[in-house]
Design a protein around this motif. Structure first.
Motif, PDB file in Angstrom:
ATOM      1  N   ASP A  42      41.193  35.266  33.550  1.00 19.26           N
ATOM      2  CA  ASP A  42      42.628  35.201  33.861  1.00 19.26           C
ATOM      3  C   ASP A  42      43.440  35.362  32.580  1.00 19.26           C
ATOM      4  O   ASP A  42      44.393  36.140  32.530  1.00 19.26           O
ATOM      5  N   TYR A  91      41.345  40.831  36.618  1.00 18.07           N
ATOM      6  CA  TYR A  91      41.853  40.178  37.820  1.00 18.07           C
ATOM      7  C   TYR A  91      40.888  40.286  38.995  1.00 18.07           C
ATOM      8  O   TYR A  91      40.801  39.368  39.802  1.00 18.07           O
ATOM      9  N   GLU A 129      38.337  37.723  38.175  1.00 21.46           N
ATOM     10  CA  GLU A 129      38.948  36.394  38.341  1.00 21.46           C
ATOM     11  C   GLU A 129      39.063  36.029  39.819  1.00 21.46           C
ATOM     12  O   GLU A 129      38.825  34.889  40.199  1.00 21.46           O
TER      13      GLU A 129
END
Length: 124
Positions: free
Chosen positions: A20, A60, A63
């Motif tokens: 992140d 992302y 994540e």
């Protein structure tokens, strides 16, 4: 759904924090490299051509998967509170990599969030 803090939970939490934070930093790097003369669609085309934007997007995706796995192992209320450490990591990284200012109130916020995450983490 258990609430034990196992090595797997800690690993998923650390992966989440790292990717992140890495994603946020990559997006900031992509946005910071845009020339001031690029406006409108030229601005967006320039950013989309930067590798940093794609690295951020990949972070992302990782994540998202790590976050889902993490939340499958801890209660949502604990997971969200533990996830708050991302804010601290991103603020500190912004200071280190982009020389962003950390005003006294932000430092106080970092300390308070860190204490809150430690309290939630120790509960387990």
């Amino acid at each position: 759904m258990g609430s034990e803090i196992t090595p797997l939970v800690i690993s998923l939490w650390l992966i989440n924090v790292l990717v992140d934070s890495g994603g946020q930093l990559a997006f900031k790097a992509a946005a910071s490299q845009t020339p001031s003369t690029a406006t409108g669609m030229a601005h967006w085309r320039f950013m989309m051509a930067r590798p940093w934007i794609w690295i951020g997007g990949a972070c992302y995706v990782v994540e998202f998967i790590a976050w889902l796995a993490f939340l499958s192992l801890v209660p949502l209320s604990d997971g969200v509170l533990l996830g708050s450490i991302n804010i601290v990591a991103i603020m500190v990284a912004g200071r280190l990599f982009f020389q962003e200012k950390l005003a006294p109130m932000r430092v106080a916020g970092i300390v308070l969030v860190s204490i809150g995450v430690a309290v939630v983490g120790l509960k387990g």
